[in-house]
Write a protein that holds these residues in place. Sequence first.
Motif, short mmCIF file in Angstrom:
data_model
loop_
_atom_site.label_atom_id
_atom_site.label_comp_id
_atom_site.label_asym_id
_atom_site.label_seq_id
_atom_site.Cartn_x
_atom_site.Cartn_y
_atom_site.Cartn_z
N PHE A 186 14.05 104.97 -37.36
CA PHE A 186 12.78 104.83 -38.08
C PHE A 186 11.85 105.98 -37.75
O PHE A 186 11.17 106.53 -38.62
CB PHE A 186 12.13 103.49 -37.72
CG PHE A 186 10.87 103.21 -38.49
CD1 PHE A 186 10.90 102.98 -39.85
CD2 PHE A 186 9.63 103.19 -37.84
CE1 PHE A 186 9.74 102.73 -40.57
CE2 PHE A 186 8.47 102.93 -38.54
CZ PHE A 186 8.51 102.70 -39.91
N ALA A 187 11.80 106.37 -36.45
CA ALA A 187 10.92 107.47 -36.04
C ALA A 187 11.33 108.78 -36.71
O ALA A 187 10.49 109.64 -36.96
CB ALA A 187 10.95 107.62 -34.53
N ALA A 188 12.63 108.90 -37.00
CA ALA A 188 13.11 110.13 -37.64
C ALA A 188 12.95 110.10 -39.16
O ALA A 188 13.19 111.10 -39.84
CB ALA A 188 14.56 110.36 -37.27
N SER A 189 12.53 108.95 -39.69
CA SER A 189 12.44 108.80 -41.14
C SER A 189 11.04 109.17 -41.65
O SER A 189 10.13 109.47 -40.88
CB SER A 189 12.76 107.36 -41.54
OG SER A 189 11.74 106.49 -41.07
N TYR A 190 10.90 109.14 -42.97
CA TYR A 190 9.62 109.38 -43.64
C TYR A 190 9.33 108.14 -44.51
O TYR A 190 10.23 107.62 -45.15
CB TYR A 190 9.69 110.63 -44.52
CG TYR A 190 9.86 111.91 -43.74
CD1 TYR A 190 8.81 112.80 -43.60
CD2 TYR A 190 11.08 112.23 -43.13
CE1 TYR A 190 8.95 113.99 -42.88
CE2 TYR A 190 11.23 113.40 -42.41
CZ TYR A 190 10.17 114.28 -42.28
OH TYR A 190 10.31 115.45 -41.57
#
Length: 236
Positions: free
Chosen positions: A105-109
């Motif tokens: 999730f942290a790596a997503s947009y």
Amino acid sequence: MSEPESEPEAEAEAEAAEGRQADASSDPGAALCARILGQVAATREAAARAVREEAERVAAAQAAREAAERRVREQAAAAKAAAEAKVREEAEAAARAEAERLERFAASYIKPVAGATLGARFGESDPWGNFHAGQDFTAATGTPVHAVHGGTVSSAGWAGSFGYRVVVTLDDGTELWYCHLSTVVATEGRVTTGDTVGRVGATGNIPAPHLHLEVRPAGGAPVDPLEWLHAHDAVL
């Protein structure tokens, strides 16, 4: 009732009785007395043997009970340990899965305002005839505004016609401007995807509550936020 004689004593008495019997072999009365004494000695010996055997039986039964109880305790302890180990394994697996989910999730947009509708788009003219440099997300005042992606808060506060604004600089240098906020939440430090940076408002030069989002690669000229979000597989 007297205690049975021990085996050595019984044997000694039996030998003595046999001796008396031998000595009195010529006397019928003495012979009868010797036989009676021999029988008494044999009875006592049998009684002593029975007591010993009973004691051994009781001891063996007690040992068997203790062994059975020990097995039950060991089995219960093993079952408890296995259950606790399973709980730990499941908890560790759940923690790993959650950590992996948060990492993904942290790596997503993501979309900055959940449930918002799209308003004025990039490149349109605003009510004052100016070039619209961002994308508007229409929502009620106070709706949480989330970080589209992780980065560092480089500016937070009043920004003239933009009203209350939070600027987050991503690790690649891209600046995200969250404008017209009613409340500034993130004022400094790092934010990660999904963190609340502020709340929708109508501050600055706008007619109605909405979030104005600008995307400025390397802090330069703005680009279309929707195209940029689509390029990063953002969930809109």
